[in-house]
Structure formats: structure tokens, C-alpha cells
Design a protein around this motif. Structure first.
Motif, PDB file in Angstrom:
ATOM      1  N   THR A 170      -1.246 -42.489  11.087  1.00 17.19           N
ATOM      2  CA  THR A 170       0.353 -41.999  10.852  1.00 17.19           C
ATOM      3  C   THR A 170       0.305 -42.566  12.588  1.00 17.19           C
ATOM      4  O   THR A 170      -0.002 -42.351  13.480  1.00 17.19           O
ATOM      5  CB  THR A 170       0.189 -40.640  11.589  1.00 17.19           C
ATOM      6  OG1 THR A 170      -0.694 -39.866  10.084  1.00 17.19           O
ATOM      7  CG2 THR A 170       1.488 -39.831  11.563  1.00 17.19           C
ATOM      8  N   GLY A 222       3.731 -41.975   3.564  1.00 20.31           N
ATOM      9  CA  GLY A 222       4.905 -41.296   4.693  1.00 20.31           C
ATOM     10  C   GLY A 222       5.841 -41.912   5.296  1.00 20.31           C
ATOM     11  O   GLY A 222       5.354 -43.573   6.275  1.00 20.31           O
ATOM     12  N   SER A 224       8.736 -40.968   8.849  1.00 29.00           N
ATOM     13  CA  SER A 224       9.539 -40.177   9.378  1.00 29.00           C
ATOM     14  C   SER A 224      10.607 -40.313  10.646  1.00 29.00           C
ATOM     15  O   SER A 224      10.593 -41.237  10.455  1.00 29.00           O
ATOM     16  CB  SER A 224       8.264 -39.245  10.201  1.00 29.00           C
ATOM     17  OG  SER A 224       7.861 -40.248  11.096  1.00 29.00           O
ATOM     18  N   ASN A 234      10.431 -35.555   7.235  1.00 29.25           N
ATOM     19  CA  ASN A 234       9.040 -36.388   7.087  1.00 29.25           C
ATOM     20  C   ASN A 234       9.202 -36.399   5.988  1.00 29.25           C
ATOM     21  O   ASN A 234       9.177 -35.131   4.778  1.00 29.25           O
ATOM     22  CB  ASN A 234       7.838 -35.337   7.527  1.00 29.25           C
ATOM     23  CG  ASN A 234       7.611 -35.420   8.501  1.00 29.25           C
ATOM     24  OD1 ASN A 234       7.490 -36.210   9.304  1.00 29.25           O
ATOM     25  ND2 ASN A 234       7.961 -34.195   9.236  1.00 29.25           N
ATOM     26  N   LYS A 236       6.806 -37.531   1.860  1.00 26.57           N
ATOM     27  CA  LYS A 236       5.494 -38.631   1.291  1.00 26.57           C
ATOM     28  C   LYS A 236       5.905 -38.296   0.354  1.00 26.57           C
ATOM     29  O   LYS A 236       6.003 -37.646  -0.772  1.00 26.57           O
ATOM     30  CB  LYS A 236       4.271 -37.240   2.269  1.00 26.57           C
ATOM     31  CG  LYS A 236       4.887 -37.392   3.080  1.00 26.57           C
ATOM     32  CD  LYS A 236       3.029 -36.639   4.257  1.00 26.57           C
ATOM     33  CE  LYS A 236       2.519 -36.125   5.712  1.00 26.57           C
ATOM     34  NZ  LYS A 236       1.833 -35.760   5.449  1.00 26.57           N
ATOM     35  N   SER A 238       2.986 -39.837  -3.499  1.00 31.31           N
ATOM     36  CA  SER A 238       1.585 -39.959  -3.109  1.00 31.31           C
ATOM     37  C   SER A 238       1.493 -39.841  -4.970  1.00 31.31           C
ATOM     38  O   SER A 238       2.533 -39.751  -6.058  1.00 31.31           O
ATOM     39  CB  SER A 238       1.069 -38.873  -2.778  1.00 31.31           C
ATOM     40  OG  SER A 238       1.079 -37.422  -3.122  1.00 31.31           O
ATOM     41  N   TYR A 270       9.292 -33.585   0.869  1.00 31.74           N
ATOM     42  CA  TYR A 270      10.011 -33.417   2.177  1.00 31.74           C
ATOM     43  C   TYR A 270      10.000 -32.379   2.850  1.00 31.74           C
ATOM     44  O   TYR A 270      10.329 -31.165   2.618  1.00 31.74           O
ATOM     45  CB  TYR A 270      11.544 -33.877   1.113  1.00 31.74           C
ATOM     46  CG  TYR A 270      12.334 -33.151   2.498  1.00 31.74           C
ATOM     47  CD1 TYR A 270      12.860 -34.509   3.640  1.00 31.74           C
ATOM     48  CD2 TYR A 270      13.283 -32.616   2.667  1.00 31.74           C
ATOM     49  CE1 TYR A 270      14.087 -34.761   4.722  1.00 31.74           C
ATOM     50  CE2 TYR A 270      13.823 -32.727   4.476  1.00 31.74           C
ATOM     51  CZ  TYR A 270      14.691 -33.146   4.432  1.00 31.74           C
ATOM     52  OH  TYR A 270      14.916 -33.179   6.050  1.00 31.74           O
TER      53      TYR A 270
END
Length: 463
Positions: A170, A222, A224, A234, A236, A238, A270
């Protein structure tokens, strides 16, 4: 004038009389320099990003008084430092310098991993006799602040009760504006035991000693975006592949729904976060809230829309006396969800104090918590180390009383789970301990409406 300013700074949390307030708002000072010391790894501009006051900026004395503690709060909440001091110096005419001194944490941890697989220590000890067969062990290679930009690298190699390989990186800032971030995530796990059903609001497990009964694969990206100092967005995305074997499927054909043993699905999450508290891992003053939206799957085999919100308000009523009110709520649509998507109360951090032995599955629910704390002891452990950061380790102890309310709705009412569709309440008293690295210990004596009571232990660590 300098003495006047220092007195105001010492009383920054007290109410300022109206006449003095007008003077403070109409008197301006220029920040000549912002000197940052103590950082050996953290980039200077990462620290400067958290300081509302900039070099050559002109600010009212009132704004400076507010921004000094706000600067410290912002820096502490990055999770990069053990301690931070923010002060002013060299007042000359209508200008001053700022001095920010930080004590950095250790950022690299090859951590031996030893953790029970159960939801909490009480379940592991009292229901499974602290069996070492229900423990995962291995190593977690943790790198925080890897490049000095508050980026994080996690590599987990876990075996024992289950097998898990995890890689996560990250980077909260990858552009010059220090607003945009990114993350990558890979996770693969296998387990010889699975929670396949719930009866009497207890998890029911199936175990096969000779082979794995479930397998999960997750690959994610992800993004941000951080606006200002206390707001974060944020997102993401997947891709997931989950499997169960024939034995689990025969025990619960509705585990994934639609009579399937394997599901492949994308997942979009989200989250909006607002943090305006003194210390995120253990807030005592301020306000925070977050909202999240999750879309899991796009086909009939997996179709979930989940909306969640949490909020917390924290007050210092009197010196060393604190009161907090917290709430969380979740709804899952449509209401006809397979067992895999019905986890609600008792999982992760959505639990009621005093109902740690139970889980309540459902598709809508919420919890509210009130807590009254008093700080009773603030000792410091002298380690004898010749270290600026670790020569002494501070601790804080609080006594508390609390009460919780909760409710979980399940469309299908099942006699085997009597805590569903029922107002729940608990209460109790306890002791909290806080130390460095976000270490928090909660020792609580709780009771619930079932007439049960007992001592419970919760522990959290910031790595």
C-alpha cells in the motif's frame, strides 16, 4: 508578548474570553521556517503534509493556537511515530519559527506468528481448551514506511491450522500532490476446517484431518484519495475464487447458494472515512464516521449489495473523565442471501461486550455502545536502553463502565438461533490499557440479558 502567547498555548483547551478572542483573531504572525527533526526514515515532505501551517504563511494567533495541537494529532494518527512535539520558537517582531520533533517507530518486523483461529481468546480457551491444534503459526514480514512515504509491505507465510500466503503493498501517496494512493493485494489460503452453519448462535464447524476442505484466492487493486487532513476515500476492486469440498456441501448445500461448491466473483468496495479524533486506535475526544458500500458478484451465483455506516462521538467531560457514544449499522440486499454472506454480529469488530461467545447472522442489524472512562494511572517503564524512542515506554490505564444495545434481522426466523430478531443488551465494567505501537488491552467483566456473566479479554496491536 511571548509570555502572553505561551500562557495562551498552555490553556489551548480552555475557553478564551471574548475580548481576548478578538485580539487573537486580529493579530497575525508569519511562519518564517518549519524545522522538522528526529526523522531518519520518514521523508520530510510526508511530515510537512500533516502540518496546516506552511513556511511564509501568515496566520492569526488564534489559528496558530488551534493548529499546534491539530498538527500533533495529524502526525500521531499517521501511525508513524511514538511521540510528536510541535512548538514555536524565535519570536521576533511579527514572525516565528515552528519546530516539529518526531520519535519514529521501528518500521520493520519479522514477526513470529502464533494466533488461535477462533474469534477471541475466550472462545479458544473455554470452548476448545486452548488447543494448540487450533492455532496458526508462521512468520509475518511487515514493513511499515518502507520508502519513507508511509507505504506498507506485508508478506505473510502462515501454516498450522490453516495455510495462508499473503502479499500486500500500500502506497498512500504516489503523486506530487500527496493525495492519491494505490494498493495491490494477493491472498491464497487453504483450511482443514470450516464454519459451515450456525446453531444456538454458535458457529458449527466441520474438520477433516487429512485434507483441506476449503480454499480461497483473492487478487485485488486499490485506489485512495485523501482530501485535507481528516477525510479519505478508498476504492478496492478484487477477483475472488472460493471453493468447498463435497463433505461441506452435503452438510450445507446453501453455503454459497444455488447448489454450488465453487464461486468466482468480482468484488467492488468503496469506503469514505472521516477522522477528527485525538488518536484513531483509542479515541477519547473528537468525532469520526465512515460509510462503505460493497458489491459482491454480478451473477445469480453471487449477488450482494451491502451498505454499512459507523460513527463515534467522544467527549472529555472533566479532566481525565471521558464519555463516548458509538454506533454501527449494516444492511444486505437482497434479503435472500446464502450462509456465506450472512455474517453480522460477533465477527471482526462488530460485537457486543458480553456476547463474545455468540454470533448472530442476518441481513440487517446494528449496535450502539456507550462507555464512561476515567484515567487512573499513567506510569512510565524505564527500559535502560540508550534509545531516544525506547528509553522509556509510557502506559495509560483507564477504568470504565459500559452498556451495549444490538439487533440483527433475519428474514428466515429459526428457533435454533434465538438471538435473531430480538433486542439484545449487555453491560459491565473493566480496565483498559494503552501503550506504544497502538497496543490496547481490554479486561472486561460483562453481563448479558441471558443471565450470563464473565471476564473477557480483548487485545489489539498496531502491526
Amino acid at each position: 508578548m511571548l509570555c502572553f502567547f505561551q500562557c495562551l498555548l498552555a490553556q489551548e483547551n480552555e475557553e478564551i474570553p471574548h475580548e481576548d478572542d478578538n485580539v487573537l483573531k486580529s493579530s497575525f504572525l508569519t511562519i518564517r521556517n518549519v524545522a522538522i527533526t528526529g526523522n531518519k526514515i520518514t521523508k520530510t515532505y510526508i511530515i510537512a503534509r500533516e502540518i496546516p501551517m506552511k513556511e511564509n504563511g501568515k496566520y492569526s494567533i488564534s489559528d496558530i493556537l488551534k493548529n499546534l495541537p491539530r498538527s500533533r494529532q495529524n502526525l500521531i494518527n499517521t501511525g508513524l511515530f511514538i511521540d510528536v512535539t510541535v512548538d514555536f520558537t524565535n519570536w521576533f517582531n511579527d514572525s516565528i519559527d515552528l519546530v516539529i520533533d518526531v520519535k519514529e517507530r521501528w518500521y520493520y518486523f519479522p514477526v513470529p506468528y502464533f494466533k488461535p483461529v477462533d474469534r477471541n481468546f475466550n472462545v479458544w480457551i473455554n470452548e476448545y481448551g486452548a488447543s494448540l491444534a487450533r492455532v496458526n503459526y508462521g512468520i509475518k514480514l511487515i514493513g511499515n514506511n518502507v520508502s519513507g512515504r508511509n507505504d506498507k509491505l506485508n508478506i505473510w507465510l502462515i501454516t498450522g491450522y490453516s495455510k495462508q500466503v499473503l502479499l500486500n503493498y500500500t502506497a498512500p501517496y504516489f503523486d506530487k500532490s500527496l493525495k492519491n494512493g494505490m494498493s495491490i493485494d494477493f491472498q491464497f489460503s487453504q483450511n482443514k476446517e470450516i464454519n459451515y452453519a450456525t446453531e444456538n448462535n454458535k458457529q458449527i464447524f466441520y474438520k477433516n484431518e487429512s485434507r483441506f476442505v476449503t480454499e480461497k484466492l483473492r487478487i485485488g487493486l486499490g485506489y485512495s484519495y485523501r482530501t485535507g487532513y481528516i477525510r479519505r476515500h478508498n476504492v478496492k476492486l478484487s477477483y475472488n475464487v472460493n471453493k468447498i469440498n463435497d463433505s461441506v456441501f452435503n452438510l450445507n448445500p446453501g453455503y454459497y447458494g444455488n447448489n454450488t461448491k465453487e464461486v468466482k466473483y468480482p468484488e467492488l468496495n468503496y469506503q469514505y472515512q472521516y477522522f477528527n479524533v485525538n488518536y484513531i486506535p483509542f479515541p477519547l475526544t473528537g468525532f469520526q464516521w465512515d460509510f462503505s458500500f460493497l458489491k459482491r458478484g454480478i451473477t445469480r451465483d453471487m449477488n450482494l449489495w451491502e451498505f454499512s455506516a459507523r460513527a463515534g462521538k467522544y467527549w472529555e467531560l472533566f479532566p481525565k473523565y471521558y464519555f463516548s457514544l458509538q454506533g454501527t449499522a449494516t444492511v444486505k440486499l437482497p434479503f435472500n442471501q446464502p450462509y456465506f454472506n450472512r455474517q453480522m454480529m460477533g465477527y471482526s469488530d462488530m460485537f457486543m461486550r458480553g456476547l463474545e461467545y455468540y454470533v448472530v447472522d442476518g441481513v440487517a442489524g446494528g449496535i450502539s455502545k456507550i462507555t464512561f472512562r476515567k484515567e487512573v494511572w499513567r506510569p512510565t517503564l524505564r527500559t535502560g536502553l540508550k534509545s531516544r524512542s525506547y528509553g522509556s515506554i509510557p502506559f495509560r490505564f483507564y477504568v470504565k463502565a459500559y452498556g451495549d444495545l444490538g439487533y440483527v434481522y433475519s428474514k428466515t426466523v429459526m428457533n435454533a438461533n434465538p438471538l435473531n430478531n430480538r433486542l439484545l443488551y449487555t453491560g459491565g465494567a473493566g480496565i483498559d490499557m494503552l501503550s506504544i505501537y497502538d497496543l490496547t488491552l481490554f479486561l472486561e467483566y460483562s453481563f448479558n440479558q441471558l443471565g450470563e456473566k464473565g471476564l473477557f479479554l480483548q487485545a489489539r496491536l498496531g502491526f
